[in-house]
Scaffold this motif. Structure first.
Motif, PDB file in Angstrom:
ATOM      1  N   CYS A  41       0.812  -1.221   0.000  1.00 23.95           N
ATOM      2  CA  CYS A  41       0.000   0.000   0.000  1.00 23.95           C
ATOM      3  C   CYS A  41       0.845   1.271   0.000  1.00 23.95           C
ATOM      4  O   CYS A  41       0.390   2.319  -0.453  1.00 23.95           O
ATOM      5  N   GLY A  42       2.038   1.191   0.563  1.00 25.40           N
ATOM      6  CA  GLY A  42       2.869   2.387   0.684  1.00 25.40           C
ATOM      7  C   GLY A  42       2.384   3.360   1.736  1.00 25.40           C
ATOM      8  O   GLY A  42       2.882   4.485   1.826  1.00 25.40           O
ATOM      9  N   MET A  43       1.419   2.945   2.537  1.00 30.36           N
ATOM     10  CA  MET A  43       0.796   3.858   3.504  1.00 30.36           C
ATOM     11  C   MET A  43       0.720   3.272   4.913  1.00 30.36           C
ATOM     12  O   MET A  43      -0.129   3.674   5.703  1.00 30.36           O
ATOM     13  N   ALA A  44       1.557   2.297   5.212  1.00 29.77           N
ATOM     14  CA  ALA A  44       1.599   1.689   6.553  1.00 29.77           C
ATOM     15  C   ALA A  44       0.303   0.967   6.914  1.00 29.77           C
ATOM     16  O   ALA A  44      -0.027   0.830   8.089  1.00 29.77           O
ATOM     17  N   LEU A  45      -0.419   0.471   5.895  1.00 30.08           N
ATOM     18  CA  LEU A  45      -1.725  -0.148   6.161  1.00 30.08           C
ATOM     19  C   LEU A  45      -1.736  -1.663   5.970  1.00 30.08           C
ATOM     20  O   LEU A  45      -2.589  -2.342   6.541  1.00 30.08           O
ATOM     21  N   CYS A  46      -0.832  -2.205   5.159  1.00 26.60           N
ATOM     22  CA  CYS A  46      -0.979  -3.619   4.783  1.00 26.60           C
ATOM     23  C   CYS A  46       0.047  -4.556   5.393  1.00 26.60           C
ATOM     24  O   CYS A  46      -0.173  -5.760   5.468  1.00 26.60           O
ATOM     25  N   GLY A  47       1.207  -4.047   5.788  1.00 21.84           N
ATOM     26  CA  GLY A  47       2.230  -4.869   6.427  1.00 21.84           C
ATOM     27  C   GLY A  47       3.149  -5.624   5.481  1.00 21.84           C
ATOM     28  O   GLY A  47       4.068  -6.309   5.937  1.00 21.84           O
ATOM     29  N   ALA A  48       2.938  -5.513   4.168  1.00 19.24           N
ATOM     30  CA  ALA A  48       3.774  -6.265   3.222  1.00 19.24           C
ATOM     31  C   ALA A  48       5.249  -5.889   3.335  1.00 19.24           C
ATOM     32  O   ALA A  48       6.121  -6.695   3.036  1.00 19.24           O
ATOM     33  N   CYS A  49       5.516  -4.668   3.749  1.00 20.67           N
ATOM     34  CA  CYS A  49       6.886  -4.138   3.766  1.00 20.67           C
ATOM     35  C   CYS A  49       7.563  -4.289   5.123  1.00 20.67           C
ATOM     36  O   CYS A  49       8.598  -3.662   5.367  1.00 20.67           O
ATOM     37  N   THR A  50       7.011  -5.144   6.002  1.00 21.66           N
ATOM     38  CA  THR A  50       7.512  -5.234   7.378  1.00 21.66           C
ATOM     39  C   THR A  50       8.943  -5.778   7.428  1.00 21.66           C
ATOM     40  O   THR A  50       9.254  -6.812   6.839  1.00 21.66           O
ATOM     41  N   SER A 113       7.756 -13.612  13.390  1.00 22.25           N
ATOM     42  CA  SER A 113       9.048 -13.851  14.049  1.00 22.25           C
ATOM     43  C   SER A 113       9.230 -12.925  15.248  1.00 22.25           C
ATOM     44  O   SER A 113       9.697 -13.351  16.311  1.00 22.25           O
ATOM     45  N   ALA A 114       8.869 -11.664  15.057  1.00 19.96           N
ATOM     46  CA  ALA A 114       8.993 -10.706  16.163  1.00 19.96           C
ATOM     47  C   ALA A 114       8.043 -11.079  17.299  1.00 19.96           C
ATOM     48  O   ALA A 114       8.398 -10.993  18.479  1.00 19.96           O
ATOM     49  N   LEU A 115       6.840 -11.539  16.942  1.00 16.55           N
ATOM     50  CA  LEU A 115       5.875 -11.964  17.972  1.00 16.55           C
ATOM     51  C   LEU A 115       6.458 -13.093  18.809  1.00 16.55           C
ATOM     52  O   LEU A 115       6.419 -13.045  20.043  1.00 16.55           O
ATOM     53  N   LEU A 116       6.990 -14.113  18.147  1.00 17.47           N
ATOM     54  CA  LEU A 116       7.467 -15.283  18.889  1.00 17.47           C
ATOM     55  C   LEU A 116       8.706 -14.977  19.717  1.00 17.47           C
ATOM     56  O   LEU A 116       8.945 -15.634  20.730  1.00 17.47           O
ATOM     57  N   ARG A 117       9.466 -13.995  19.313  1.00 18.41           N
ATOM     58  CA  ARG A 117      10.610 -13.616  20.131  1.00 18.41           C
ATOM     59  C   ARG A 117      10.130 -12.942  21.415  1.00 18.41           C
ATOM     60  O   ARG A 117      10.689 -13.120  22.484  1.00 18.41           O
ATOM     61  N   GLN A 118       9.050 -12.199  21.275  1.00 16.60           N
ATOM     62  CA  GLN A 118       8.513 -11.460  22.422  1.00 16.60           C
ATOM     63  C   GLN A 118       7.619 -12.353  23.280  1.00 16.60           C
ATOM     64  O   GLN A 118       7.568 -12.220  24.498  1.00 16.60           O
ATOM     65  N   ASN A 119       6.905 -13.259  22.628  1.00 20.87           N
ATOM     66  CA  ASN A 119       5.928 -14.114  23.308  1.00 20.87           C
ATOM     67  C   ASN A 119       6.026 -15.533  22.727  1.00 20.87           C
ATOM     68  O   ASN A 119       5.371 -15.844  21.732  1.00 20.87           O
ATOM     69  N   PRO A 120       6.848 -16.384  23.332  1.00 17.28           N
ATOM     70  CA  PRO A 120       7.102 -17.712  22.748  1.00 17.28           C
ATOM     71  C   PRO A 120       5.899 -18.641  22.786  1.00 17.28           C
ATOM     72  O   PRO A 120       5.918 -19.697  22.163  1.00 17.28           O
ATOM     73  N   ASN A 121       4.856 -18.256  23.522  1.00 15.84           N
ATOM     74  CA  ASN A 121       3.689 -19.123  23.691  1.00 15.84           C
ATOM     75  C   ASN A 121       2.396 -18.386  23.409  1.00 15.84           C
ATOM     76  O   ASN A 121       1.520 -18.302  24.276  1.00 15.84           O
ATOM     77  N   PRO A 122       2.211 -17.848  22.230  1.00 17.78           N
ATOM     78  CA  PRO A 122       1.038 -16.998  21.998  1.00 17.78           C
ATOM     79  C   PRO A 122      -0.260 -17.796  21.907  1.00 17.78           C
ATOM     80  O   PRO A 122      -0.265 -18.917  21.388  1.00 17.78           O
ATOM     81  N   THR A 123      -1.321 -17.215  22.397  1.00 13.92           N
ATOM     82  CA  THR A 123      -2.661 -17.779  22.216  1.00 13.92           C
ATOM     83  C   THR A 123      -3.189 -17.354  20.848  1.00 13.92           C
ATOM     84  O   THR A 123      -2.596 -16.490  20.179  1.00 13.92           O
ATOM     85  N   ASP A 124      -4.323 -17.917  20.451  1.00 15.97           N
ATOM     86  CA  ASP A 124      -4.949 -17.466  19.206  1.00 15.97           C
ATOM     87  C   ASP A 124      -5.185 -15.952  19.238  1.00 15.97           C
ATOM     88  O   ASP A 124      -4.954 -15.254  18.244  1.00 15.97           O
ATOM     89  N   ALA A 125      -5.632 -15.467  20.383  1.00 13.56           N
ATOM     90  CA  ALA A 125      -5.927 -14.027  20.492  1.00 13.56           C
ATOM     91  C   ALA A 125      -4.652 -13.207  20.370  1.00 13.56           C
ATOM     92  O   ALA A 125      -4.646 -12.144  19.724  1.00 13.56           O
ATOM     93  N   ASP A 126      -3.561 -13.686  20.992  1.00 11.27           N
ATOM     94  CA  ASP A 126      -2.276 -12.971  20.879  1.00 11.27           C
ATOM     95  C   ASP A 126      -1.843 -12.904  19.418  1.00 11.27           C
ATOM     96  O   ASP A 126      -1.353 -11.876  18.934  1.00 11.27           O
ATOM     97  N   ILE A 127      -2.006 -14.035  18.722  1.00 12.49           N
ATOM     98  CA  ILE A 127      -1.600 -14.092  17.305  1.00 12.49           C
ATOM     99  C   ILE A 127      -2.459 -13.144  16.480  1.00 12.49           C
ATOM    100  O   ILE A 127      -1.945 -12.357  15.677  1.00 12.49           O
ATOM    101  N   ALA A 130      -1.375  -9.572  17.159  1.00 12.06           N
ATOM    102  CA  ALA A 130      -0.062  -9.219  16.603  1.00 12.06           C
ATOM    103  C   ALA A 130      -0.096  -9.142  15.083  1.00 12.06           C
ATOM    104  O   ALA A 130       0.595  -8.321  14.477  1.00 12.06           O
ATOM    105  N   MET A 131      -0.899 -10.019  14.464  1.00  8.67           N
ATOM    106  CA  MET A 131      -0.884 -10.124  13.009  1.00  8.67           C
ATOM    107  C   MET A 131      -1.955  -9.244  12.344  1.00  8.67           C
ATOM    108  O   MET A 131      -2.063  -9.243  11.108  1.00  8.67           O
ATOM    109  N   ALA A 132      -2.725  -8.524  13.145  1.00  6.87           N
ATOM    110  CA  ALA A 132      -3.879  -7.788  12.600  1.00  6.87           C
ATOM    111  C   ALA A 132      -3.476  -6.770  11.540  1.00  6.87           C
ATOM    112  O   ALA A 132      -4.261  -6.464  10.637  1.00  6.87           O
TER     113      ALA A 132
END
Ligand code: FES
Ligand code: FES
Length: 161
Positions: A41-50, A113-127, A130-132
Motif C-alpha cells: 500500500c505504501g501507507m503503513a496499512l498492509c504490512g507487506a513491507c515489514t 518472528s517478532a511476535l514469537l521472540r517477544q511471546n514464545p507461547n502466543p494464544t490465538d488471540a495474541d496471534i 499481533a498479526m492484525a
C-alpha cells in the motif's frame, strides 16, 4: 545528497540519497537489491513491507531511511542462518504450505518472528492481535495462525524463531 549508514542483516551499509525523505523500503529494494521485502500500500496499512528495526517490526514503506541511521535492520533475507538453516517460523510456513500468491508473506513472517521472540507461547488471540496489521488478500489467516503455533512448538524443542 545525504549519506545514511546502518546495519542490514548484520552487515554495515552506506547509501547516498538524493531525497532525504526516501523510504527505507526503496533503499532496501533499489539500492541494496533486497527485494524480498514487498511494496503493498505504501501507507503503513498492509504490512507487506515489514522488516525488523533492532528486532521490532516496522513498516519500511513509511520509515524514512535516515530514521534508521546507526541502527540495525533485518529483512526476510537475513532471517535464516548463514548456512541456510531456516528459522522455526520459516520452516512452519513451508510445512503448512501457508503462502498462496505469497506477496504478503515476507511481511507476515517478519511480524510472526517478532511476535514469537517477544511471546514464545502466543494464544490465538495474541496471534490475531499481533498479526492484525498484516493483510493477506488470499485469506490464509487460518494457516498463518496454525504455522505460528507450529513454530512456537518447534522453538520449545530448540529451533530459532
Ligand atoms: S507497503 Fe508498507 S504497510 Fe503496505
Ligand atoms: S498469500 Fe496472497 S496476499 Fe497473502
Amino acid at each position: 545528497m545525504i549519506t545514511v549508514r546502518f546495519k542490514v542483516n548484520g552487515t554495515d551499509k552506506t547509501v547516498h540519497l538524493e531525497d532525504p525523505s526516501t523510504p527505507l523500503l526503496w533503499v532496501l529494494r533499489d539500492s541494496l537489491a533486497l527485494v524480498g521485502t514487498k511494496y503493498g500500500c505504501g501507507m503503513a496499512l498492509c504490512g507487506a513491507c515489514t522488516v525488523h528495526l533492532n528486532g521490532a517490526p516496522i513498516r519500511s514503506c513509511s520509515m524514512p531511511a535516515v530514521g534508521v541511521s546507526g541502527q540495525s535492520i533485518t529483512t526476510i533475507e537475513g532471517l535464516a542462518k548463514p548456512d541456510g538453516t531456516l528459522t522455526a517460523v520459516q520452516q512452519a510456513w513451508i510445512d503448512l504450505d501457508v503462502a498462496q500468491c505469497g506477496y504478503c508473506q515476507a511481511g507476515q513472517i517478519m511480524t510472526a518472528s517478532a511476535l514469537l521472540r517477544q511471546n514464545p507461547n502466543p494464544t490465538d488471540a495474541d496471534i490475531d492481535e499481533a498479526m492484525a496489521g498484516n493483510i493477506c488478500r488470499c485469506g490464509t489467516y487460518q494457516r498463518i495462525r496454525a504455522a505460528i503455533h507450529a513454530a512456537a512448538d518447534a522453538q520449545k524443542t530448540g529451533g530459532a524463531a
